[in-house]
Design an enzyme around this catalytic site. Structure first.
Site, PDB file in Angstrom:
ATOM      1  N   SER A 232      -1.681 -10.252  -0.997  1.00 24.23           N
ATOM      2  CA  SER A 232      -1.091 -10.252  -2.466  1.00 24.23           C
ATOM      3  C   SER A 232      -0.899  -8.799  -2.867  1.00 24.23           C
ATOM      4  O   SER A 232      -1.815  -8.023  -2.500  1.00 24.23           O
ATOM      5  CB  SER A 232      -2.195 -10.898  -3.384  1.00 24.23           C
ATOM      6  OG  SER A 232      -2.192 -12.361  -3.193  1.00 24.23           O
ATOM      7  N   HIS A 233       0.241  -8.530  -3.384  1.00 28.44           N
ATOM      8  CA  HIS A 233       0.684  -7.209  -3.759  1.00 28.44           C
ATOM      9  C   HIS A 233       0.036  -7.050  -5.247  1.00 28.44           C
ATOM     10  O   HIS A 233       0.878  -7.341  -6.078  1.00 28.44           O
ATOM     11  CB  HIS A 233       2.025  -6.885  -3.641  1.00 28.44           C
ATOM     12  CG  HIS A 233       2.382  -7.083  -2.083  1.00 28.44           C
ATOM     13  ND1 HIS A 233       3.573  -6.807  -1.753  1.00 28.44           N
ATOM     14  CD2 HIS A 233       1.871  -7.471  -0.872  1.00 28.44           C
ATOM     15  CE1 HIS A 233       3.897  -7.053  -0.337  1.00 28.44           C
ATOM     16  NE2 HIS A 233       2.699  -7.533   0.210  1.00 28.44           N
ATOM     17  N   VAL A 234      -0.891  -6.294  -5.233  1.00 26.84           N
ATOM     18  CA  VAL A 234      -1.537  -6.083  -6.816  1.00 26.84           C
ATOM     19  C   VAL A 234      -1.119  -4.657  -7.282  1.00 26.84           C
ATOM     20  O   VAL A 234      -1.123  -3.704  -6.445  1.00 26.84           O
ATOM     21  CB  VAL A 234      -2.985  -6.367  -6.571  1.00 26.84           C
ATOM     22  CG1 VAL A 234      -3.143  -7.749  -6.296  1.00 26.84           C
ATOM     23  CG2 VAL A 234      -3.822  -5.217  -5.643  1.00 26.84           C
TER      24      VAL A 234
END
Length: 406
Positions: free
Chosen positions: A242-244
């Site tokens: 996930s690109h947080v």
């Protein structure tokens, strides 16, 4: 195919250049409202198609949507620039007859009525294809024209919930309930899918001479976008990177070290070359398993610097990264001006900026058209010009202008 003599300048070309528009000569009859349908037909207008928007006697409801400037709706302009306006009462015999005749003289018909409505009006694909076999007919609905859910009412937020999108987003956010729906992805994605379906049908018509029915389900548009979720629904949970957002001193950054090279560049740039020997991170599998730990270590570096400083250092080293910006900041980026990504349109309320289509075609005009029609503005040109109606016939179809402006 009818070829129009009218051409428009490419959005970032000089005024001395007048490349043709891809859909010059294509006429579209637009029975849509709300967002998904109007987005689809605005894209057709952006490509140079003659789009005739059929409005009810009271006017399209989006003409009253805020923000308003001198009584003119920005929302309506955004979705309907470049289109012509004709008001018809489809409950009257004269209104339905005029609509039917216009369909016969059009290349494409687009509607987003609930399934069954078009048949009751005699404006469905089956009825029209009998008199115009090469008609392209696009019906946009919540769940498609067939199946147990076909006649269920649907808005963007409803199909986002029913498709699994909302719960998938909740899971990624780690929230305890679905987030508020307000971006209307169900509408925008469906509008683009409808546009794509129509283009495909037009190509098919060029090859076969036959028209087609394009049955577009908003629900299916959302489901198509849930790639990882479709995998997990069948094979169980999987590791996902996930690109947080990573904190900075004044905002947030994204720094996703996806590839081996990205990872090495990040490690070297922020002063941690030892990570490349760390068993947790020195392989794709290791980084996948320890993804959030790695991002946390990168955040220890970003949170000591401003967003601008982080972006400057990382981009100078070729590290993929991005700051989190507001839409206002994004629209004012000089890059968009150079690329021609923002159009200026005009209505009675003044000038207004909106995004052009996301793609450009070399040697062709693919941009929003600046004209925004007033309610029923093109009645004479359409009924008198296209259909050849007499004054008496036009009077029989005549609709008093809606009082939408102050």
């Amino acid at each position: 195919m009818r070829i129009s003599p009218h051409v428009f300048p490419l959005k970032n070309a000089s005024m001395s250049q007048t490349p043709p528009s891809p859909l010059d000569g294509i006429r579209v009859l637009d029975f849509t409202n709300v967002m998904a349908g109007p987005i689809c037909t605005r894209l057709l207008a952006d490509m140079g198609a003659e789009v005739i928007k059929i409005e009810p006697p009271e006017g399209d409801h989006s003409r009253t949507r805020h923000p308003l400037r001198k009584g003119y709706s920005v929302h309506y302009a955004h979705l309907n620039c470049g289109k012509k306006s004709l008001a018809l009462d489809l409950k009257s015999a004269a209104g339905k007859a005029a609509a039917f005749e216009l369909c016969k003289r059009s290349d494409v018909v687009v509607e987003n009525w609930r399934p069954g409505v078009s048949a009751r009006l005699g404006l469905d694909y089956l009825s029209l294809s009998k008199v115009k076999p090469d008609i392209i007919y696009c019906a946009i609905s919540g769940y498609g024209q067939t199946g147990p859910n076909a006649k269920l009412p649907a808005f963007a937020s409803l199909v986002e919930a029913k498709s699994g999108f909302s719960l998938a987003q909740m899971k990624l956010d780690g929230a305890d309930k679905p987030q508020i729906s307000g971006l209307m992805l169900g509408d925008t994605l469906s509008g683009v899918w409808g546009f794509a379906g129509i283009q495909t049908a037009l190509v098919q018509r060029e090859r076969t001479g036959r028209g087609a029915m394009v049955d577009l389900a908003m629900h299916d548009s959302m489901l198509f976008s849930l790639i990882y979720e479709c995998h997990e629904a069948q094979f169980g949970p999987s590791i996902r990177r996930s690109h947080v957002p990573l904190r900075t001193t004044d905002g947030y950054m994204q720094v996703p070290p996806i590839t081996d090279r990205n990872f090495r560049d990040v490690a070297n740039t922020i002063g941690h070359p030892e990570w490349m020997q760390d068993r947790r991170f020195n392989s794709v599998q290791g980084r996948n398993q320890n993804w959030f730990e790695l991002l946390g270590l990168i955040e220890e570096w970003t949170c000591e610097r401003s967003t601008a400083e982080c972006e400057s250092i990382l981009m100078a080293a070729g590290v993929p990264c991005a700051s989190y910006r507001t839409v206002k900041e994004a629209m004012s980026d000089p890059h968009l001006a150079v690329r021609g990504s923002i159009a200026t349109i005009r209505d009675g309320g003044g000038e207004y900026q909106l995004p052009n289509p996301a793609f450009q075609i070399s040697g062709a005009a693919t941009h929003a058209r600046p004209r925004v029609a007033n309610f029923n503005q093109d009645e004479q040109a359409i009924l008198g010009g296209i259909l050849g109606y007499t004054k008496e016939q036009i009077a029989a179809c005549h609709v008093e202008p809606a009082h939408t402006h102050e």
